[in-house]
Every structure is written in structure tokens, then in C-alpha cells.
Write a protein that holds these residues in place. Sequence first.
Motif, PDB file in Angstrom:
ATOM      1  N   ALA A 128      -4.799   4.000  11.049  1.00 19.54           N
ATOM      2  CA  ALA A 128      -3.335   4.010  11.028  1.00 19.54           C
ATOM      3  C   ALA A 128      -2.802   3.742   9.623  1.00 19.54           C
ATOM      4  CB  ALA A 128      -2.790   2.973  12.008  1.00 19.54           C
ATOM      5  N   VAL A 129      -3.429   2.821   8.909  1.00 17.49           N
ATOM      6  CA  VAL A 129      -2.974   2.507   7.552  1.00 17.49           C
ATOM      7  C   VAL A 129      -3.246   3.682   6.614  1.00 17.49           C
ATOM      8  CG1 VAL A 129      -3.158   0.893   5.615  1.00 17.49           C
ATOM      9  CG2 VAL A 129      -3.344   0.049   7.958  1.00 17.49           C
ATOM     10  N   MET A 130      -4.382   4.348   6.786  1.00 11.49           N
ATOM     11  CA  MET A 130      -4.645   5.541   5.999  1.00 11.49           C
ATOM     12  C   MET A 130      -3.614   6.626   6.292  1.00 11.49           C
ATOM     13  SD  MET A 130      -7.015   5.262   3.780  1.00 11.49           S
ATOM     14  CE  MET A 130      -7.058   7.015   3.393  1.00 11.49           C
ATOM     15  N   GLY A 131      -3.141   6.689   7.535  1.00 12.70           N
ATOM     16  CA  GLY A 131      -2.092   7.640   7.874  1.00 12.70           C
ATOM     17  C   GLY A 131      -0.808   7.354   7.115  1.00 12.70           C
ATOM     18  N   LEU A 132      -0.408   6.080   7.079  1.00  8.24           N
ATOM     19  CA  LEU A 132       0.790   5.701   6.329  1.00  8.24           C
ATOM     20  C   LEU A 132       0.606   5.980   4.834  1.00  8.24           C
ATOM     21  CD1 LEU A 132       1.727   2.334   8.070  1.00  8.24           C
ATOM     22  CD2 LEU A 132       3.068   4.449   8.090  1.00  8.24           C
ATOM     23  N   TYR A 133      -0.568   5.657   4.327  1.00 11.83           N
ATOM     24  CA  TYR A 133      -0.855   5.905   2.908  1.00 11.83           C
ATOM     25  C   TYR A 133      -0.769   7.400   2.589  1.00 11.83           C
ATOM     26  CZ  TYR A 133      -3.635   6.450  -1.351  1.00 11.83           C
ATOM     27  OH  TYR A 133      -4.066   6.809  -2.599  1.00 11.83           O
ATOM     28  N   SER A 134      -1.430   8.224   3.390  1.00 12.63           N
ATOM     29  CA  SER A 134      -1.453   9.669   3.137  1.00 12.63           C
ATOM     30  C   SER A 134      -0.070  10.279   3.296  1.00 12.63           C
ATOM     31  CB  SER A 134      -2.438  10.350   4.092  1.00 12.63           C
ATOM     32  OG  SER A 134      -3.732   9.804   3.963  1.00 12.63           O
ATOM     33  N   ALA A 135       0.665   9.842   4.330  1.00  6.27           N
ATOM     34  CA  ALA A 135       2.023  10.357   4.523  1.00  6.27           C
ATOM     35  C   ALA A 135       2.909   9.985   3.343  1.00  6.27           C
ATOM     36  CB  ALA A 135       2.608   9.814   5.823  1.00  6.27           C
ATOM     37  N   SER A 136       2.714   8.796   2.804  1.00  9.04           N
ATOM     38  CA  SER A 136       3.527   8.354   1.669  1.00  9.04           C
ATOM     39  C   SER A 136       3.268   9.195   0.429  1.00  9.04           C
ATOM     40  CB  SER A 136       3.260   6.879   1.378  1.00  9.04           C
ATOM     41  OG  SER A 136       3.617   6.073   2.488  1.00  9.04           O
ATOM     42  N   LEU A 137       2.036   9.692   0.264  1.00  8.70           N
ATOM     43  CA  LEU A 137       1.756  10.606  -0.841  1.00  8.70           C
ATOM     44  C   LEU A 137       2.643  11.845  -0.740  1.00  8.70           C
ATOM     45  CD1 LEU A 137      -2.166  10.531  -0.918  1.00  8.70           C
ATOM     46  CD2 LEU A 137      -0.619   9.389  -2.508  1.00  8.70           C
ATOM     47  N   ASN A 138       2.760  12.396   0.471  1.00 13.77           N
ATOM     48  CA  ASN A 138       3.594  13.575   0.678  1.00 13.77           C
ATOM     49  C   ASN A 138       5.073  13.259   0.499  1.00 13.77           C
ATOM     50  OD1 ASN A 138       0.987  14.285   2.337  1.00 13.77           O
ATOM     51  ND2 ASN A 138       2.081  16.207   2.082  1.00 13.77           N
ATOM     52  N   VAL A 139       5.502  12.102   0.996  1.00 17.96           N
ATOM     53  CA  VAL A 139       6.907  11.711   0.857  1.00 17.96           C
ATOM     54  C   VAL A 139       7.263  11.556  -0.618  1.00 17.96           C
ATOM     55  CG1 VAL A 139       8.577   9.876   1.305  1.00 17.96           C
ATOM     56  CG2 VAL A 139       7.065  10.651   3.130  1.00 17.96           C
ATOM     57  N   GLY A 140       6.367  10.936  -1.387  1.00 19.75           N
ATOM     58  CA  GLY A 140       6.620  10.784  -2.818  1.00 19.75           C
ATOM     59  C   GLY A 140       6.747  12.127  -3.512  1.00 19.75           C
ATOM     60  N   ALA A 141       5.866  13.068  -3.149  1.00 19.00           N
ATOM     61  CA  ALA A 141       5.932  14.403  -3.751  1.00 19.00           C
ATOM     62  C   ALA A 141       7.219  15.121  -3.363  1.00 19.00           C
ATOM     63  CB  ALA A 141       4.723  15.227  -3.318  1.00 19.00           C
TER      64      ALA A 141
ATOM     65  N   ILE B 229       0.838  -1.205   0.000  1.00 19.92           N
ATOM     66  CA  ILE B 229       0.000   0.000   0.000  1.00 19.92           C
ATOM     67  C   ILE B 229       0.870   1.251   0.000  1.00 19.92           C
ATOM     68  CG2 ILE B 229      -1.621   1.337   1.405  1.00 19.92           C
ATOM     69  CD1 ILE B 229      -2.816  -1.413   2.273  1.00 19.92           C
ATOM     70  N   VAL B 230       1.913   1.248   0.833  1.00 12.25           N
ATOM     71  CA  VAL B 230       2.825   2.394   0.899  1.00 12.25           C
ATOM     72  C   VAL B 230       3.533   2.601  -0.438  1.00 12.25           C
ATOM     73  CG1 VAL B 230       5.000   3.195   1.925  1.00 12.25           C
ATOM     74  CG2 VAL B 230       3.167   2.329   3.389  1.00 12.25           C
ATOM     75  N   LEU B 231       3.972   1.523  -1.058  1.00 11.62           N
ATOM     76  CA  LEU B 231       4.692   1.639  -2.328  1.00 11.62           C
ATOM     77  C   LEU B 231       3.778   2.161  -3.434  1.00 11.62           C
ATOM     78  CD1 LEU B 231       7.550   1.256  -3.242  1.00 11.62           C
ATOM     79  CD2 LEU B 231       7.038  -1.121  -3.830  1.00 11.62           C
ATOM     80  N   VAL B 232       2.517   1.724  -3.431  1.00 11.13           N
ATOM     81  CA  VAL B 232       1.555   2.289  -4.388  1.00 11.13           C
ATOM     82  C   VAL B 232       1.400   3.786  -4.141  1.00 11.13           C
ATOM     83  CG1 VAL B 232      -0.855   2.304  -5.118  1.00 11.13           C
ATOM     84  CG2 VAL B 232       0.313   0.122  -4.750  1.00 11.13           C
ATOM     85  N   ALA B 233       1.286   4.177  -2.866  1.00 12.77           N
ATOM     86  CA  ALA B 233       1.118   5.596  -2.541  1.00 12.77           C
ATOM     87  C   ALA B 233       2.313   6.432  -2.972  1.00 12.77           C
ATOM     88  CB  ALA B 233       0.870   5.756  -1.040  1.00 12.77           C
ATOM     89  N   LEU B 234       3.520   5.894  -2.804  1.00  6.86           N
ATOM     90  CA  LEU B 234       4.725   6.632  -3.187  1.00  6.86           C
ATOM     91  C   LEU B 234       4.740   6.960  -4.679  1.00  6.86           C
ATOM     92  CD1 LEU B 234       7.456   4.754  -1.104  1.00  6.86           C
ATOM     93  CD2 LEU B 234       6.639   7.096  -0.742  1.00  6.86           C
ATOM     94  N   ASN B 235       3.988   6.201  -5.471  1.00  7.11           N
ATOM     95  CA  ASN B 235       3.955   6.405  -6.912  1.00  7.11           C
ATOM     96  C   ASN B 235       2.937   7.450  -7.357  1.00  7.11           C
ATOM     97  OD1 ASN B 235       5.537   4.407  -8.872  1.00  7.11           O
ATOM     98  ND2 ASN B 235       5.109   3.310  -6.969  1.00  7.11           N
TER      99      ASN B 235
ATOM    100  N   VAL C  46       4.951  15.750  -9.990  1.00  7.51           N
ATOM    101  CA  VAL C  46       5.822  16.727  -9.343  1.00  7.51           C
ATOM    102  C   VAL C  46       7.193  16.799 -10.000  1.00  7.51           C
ATOM    103  CG1 VAL C  46       6.927  17.338  -7.149  1.00  7.51           C
ATOM    104  CG2 VAL C  46       4.589  16.450  -7.169  1.00  7.51           C
ATOM    105  N   ALA C  47       7.693  15.685 -10.537  1.00  9.30           N
ATOM    106  CA  ALA C  47       9.038  15.664 -11.114  1.00  9.30           C
ATOM    107  C   ALA C  47       9.176  16.557 -12.331  1.00  9.30           C
ATOM    108  CB  ALA C  47       9.425  14.227 -11.474  1.00  9.30           C
ATOM    109  N   VAL C  48       8.071  16.952 -12.939  1.00  7.96           N
ATOM    110  CA  VAL C  48       8.128  17.795 -14.134  1.00  7.96           C
ATOM    111  C   VAL C  48       8.623  19.202 -13.788  1.00  7.96           C
ATOM    112  CG1 VAL C  48       6.768  18.854 -15.982  1.00  7.96           C
ATOM    113  CG2 VAL C  48       6.325  16.487 -15.300  1.00  7.96           C
ATOM    114  N   ALA C  49       8.147  19.758 -12.676  1.00  5.50           N
ATOM    115  CA  ALA C  49       8.436  21.159 -12.352  1.00  5.50           C
ATOM    116  C   ALA C  49       9.930  21.468 -12.272  1.00  5.50           C
ATOM    117  CB  ALA C  49       7.734  21.541 -11.052  1.00  5.50           C
ATOM    118  N   PRO C  50      10.753  20.666 -11.556  1.00  8.89           N
ATOM    119  CA  PRO C  50      12.175  21.009 -11.494  1.00  8.89           C
ATOM    120  C   PRO C  50      12.897  20.930 -12.835  1.00  8.89           C
ATOM    121  CG  PRO C  50      11.579  19.421  -9.779  1.00  8.89           C
ATOM    122  CD  PRO C  50      10.432  19.500 -10.727  1.00  8.89           C
ATOM    123  N   LEU C  51      12.305  20.261 -13.807  1.00  6.02           N
ATOM    124  CA  LEU C  51      12.949  20.060 -15.110  1.00  6.02           C
ATOM    125  C   LEU C  51      12.391  20.977 -16.198  1.00  6.02           C
ATOM    126  CD1 LEU C  51      12.922  16.160 -15.003  1.00  6.02           C
ATOM    127  CD2 LEU C  51      14.941  17.605 -14.759  1.00  6.02           C
ATOM    128  N   LEU C  52      11.466  21.864 -15.833  1.00  7.99           N
ATOM    129  CA  LEU C  52      10.811  22.687 -16.853  1.00  7.99           C
ATOM    130  C   LEU C  52      11.798  23.573 -17.621  1.00  7.99           C
ATOM    131  CD1 LEU C  52       7.412  23.861 -15.308  1.00  7.99           C
ATOM    132  CD2 LEU C  52       7.781  22.330 -17.249  1.00  7.99           C
TER     133      LEU C  52
END
Length: 418
Positions: free
Chosen positions: A147-160, A31-37, A43-49
Motif C-alpha cells: 500500500a505504501v509503495m502504491g502511494l509512493y508510485s502514485a505520488s511520482l505521477n502526481v508530481g509529474a 515518503i509521499v512528499l519525497v516522491a512528489l519531488n 518535467v517542468a522544463v518542457a512547458p517552458l522550452l
Amino acid sequence: MTTAGQAPPVAPATSPAHRTRAATALLVAAIVLVALNQRPAVVAVAPLLGDLRADTGLSSALAGLLTTLPVLCFGAFAPVAPRLARRVGLETAVAASLLLLAAGIALRLVHPVVALYAGSLVAGAAIAIANVLMPAYVKREFLRPGAVMGLYSASLNVGAAAAAAVTVPVADALGLDWRAALASWLVLAVLATALWLPVAGTGRSRRGAGPDTGAGSWSLLRQPLARQVTAFLGMQSVQFYSIAAWLPTLLADAGVPRGEGGLLLGLSNVAGAAGALVAPALAGRMRVQRPLVVAVLGAYVVGLGGLLLAPASGTLVWVAVFGLAQGGGFALALTLIVLRSSTPLVAARLGGVAQCVGYLVASAGPLVLGALHDLTGGWTWPVVLLLAVLAPMGWAGWGAARDAALDPPSSVDRLPQH
């Protein structure tokens, strides 16, 4: 509408009571790995514009469309997700989204410029599907999803945050051009797919009892609770995407060195990960989540108020507090979708509707703020507008956080299980 305590139980595909700790850990890791994606492809586009525009000759407006297009896709394709899950199964639909995401990232390697937009559209559609289905999956597989939703949501931010911080340094270290740098995130998508397939299972799901026309999803909006959850998610997303688009410029205009704006935006995402980790865990232990709504609104007032009154002093504090607000607020919105739904299919349908409306509204936020800045010549009124949005956001959140659950739109509201 029923109270949350009266919501009918839905058995997960593999009962948590019979799942070993190792199996649970692997499932959470998947679940965390899916969220990281779910954010790097955008987001990766902006630094390379800068490099991208220099190589392709795209105008600022056309280059900016590469970051706006996926957000529009988040909204436009969100209603497709529950239909897909009902037809092929929840696990299979998530697996399909990962494969589609990998295809969209790979498409950016193709040299015609149109492939960049096609890849962004495909990636945005893939992320939209996973955005909707992952909270429903968590609801089905975990008796206490907070708790799992917390890990999922945090992983979205970490991925970004990771995409913003490491895309350019890694490309420089490996000697990659901007196309290869964008495509490097394909590795993460492949890893997520490789773990998801054996851990979550796919290809064994029963099909739904019949075709899902999607009518049930939009009929949820007849219920005030669904409208309140949708409004809370939408206005919270307006805050995030508006500040994400304009924070470096706002700070630069206030005298903050231009090179620090991106770092401060990254700090906001890191702080957001902390808020996203804590808010769902607390929400899952509460029958009424109104204290969390008040806490999120208070953090927004402090962060936005600081950026309004003293953007060049105490900047670290204002940005960090705003990050806590947006991370905690978005995670709380996703968790409310889960907690206010009586079944996993209702969660998928509510997620589809709420994210469709929410992201389409949010995509207009940066445009409105930019236009208001051009009209007034400063950032005072744009920030005041964001502060004003907190009033209806607070009203919607107050209603969405009450102890109640949505009634399903039909008697066959179940996501197929394997």
C-alpha cells in the motif's frame, strides 16, 4: 534463490508494532512528499522550452538535452545509491539527495547557460539516488509495503502531472520569468527536507560493516530473477518515455488540435497515478503477481492499439488506458524490486542495477522512435515497434512475478539502521 516465504526478516529502524498511528501517518506523509519531488525538476522544463529558447538562443537539440540529461543521470547515478546508503545510512542518504536536488534546482537561477545543464545534472543525480533508496526504505520500515509503495508510485505521477499542468499558469499569475518558474519547485524540495529530517531521522545511522564496492549489486544479475526484474522495468520505461516525448506530435499529425496534446499527456499522467496507486496494493497481497502483469500488458495493447488504428477518434480512451498501463506497470516494477529482494540492501542494490540499465535503455526510446518516424514518414511503424516490445516485456514480467526472492550476494547484506 529462496522462496519469498523463506526470505530472512529484517527489523525496521522503528518496529511497526511499536510505531503509533500518528508516527506512521507522518512517516507516510514524508515518503509521499519525497516522491512528489522526483519528477517536477525534469518535467517542468518542457512547458517552458519556448521561453527558454527565445531568451538563451539554444537550438532545439540543445534545449531537448535539458530534458534528456536527467533521464541519463537516473541510470548513470543509480548504482551510487546503495553504496552511499551503506556508508552513511539509508535515512541520511535520502536526506542528502533532497539537499542535492534543492541545490540543482537553485543552480538554474544562475544566468550562464552552462548552469542550466549543471543544475539538470545535479538534480538528475539527486533523483537517481532517491529513486533507488525509497523502495528499499519502504521495505525496511513496513511489514506490508504494497500500500505504501502504491502511494509512493502514485505520488511520482502526481508530481509529474502537476509540473506539466501548473508551472506555466503559476508563473503567469505571479509574473515570473522562466528561470524563476523553474526555481519555484525549490519550495517543494525544502518542504520535503524539513519533514524528512525529523520524521525519518538522520545523523544517527550506523555505518556499514565495511565499504561497499558495488560488486554485489552487479553480481545480482547472475540470477535470472534479477535479470527479469531489470528487463521488465527497462522495457516499461521505454514505453513511458517514448510516448511522453512524442504523444503530442503524434496526435497533432493525426489531426488533433495542437493545444490539446499537452492536456492529453497530462491526462495520461493522472490516469497513471490511479494505476500506480492500485497495482502495488494488489501486488502486496499476492504471492504471484502474474495476473497484474497480464493486466498491464492488456492495457498497453488497448492504448497503443488505439493510437495506431484510430488516434484521432476515441483519443481520450486510448490515452487514459495507456496512462493506466504505464502508471500501473512502473509501480509494479518498483514493487517487484521490493518483493523479490530478501533484505533492504538487496532491494537497494537491485534497484540500483535495474534503474541503471532501465533508464539508460529508456533514454534511447525517444531517439529511436524519432529516427523511425523520419525514416518512414509516419507514426505507424514507431507504434508497431512499441507494441512489439510488449512481447519480451511480458516474458520478463512473467518471470519476475513468480514467488521467489533473490539470494543476497554476501552474508552482511544489511542496510545500517539508526
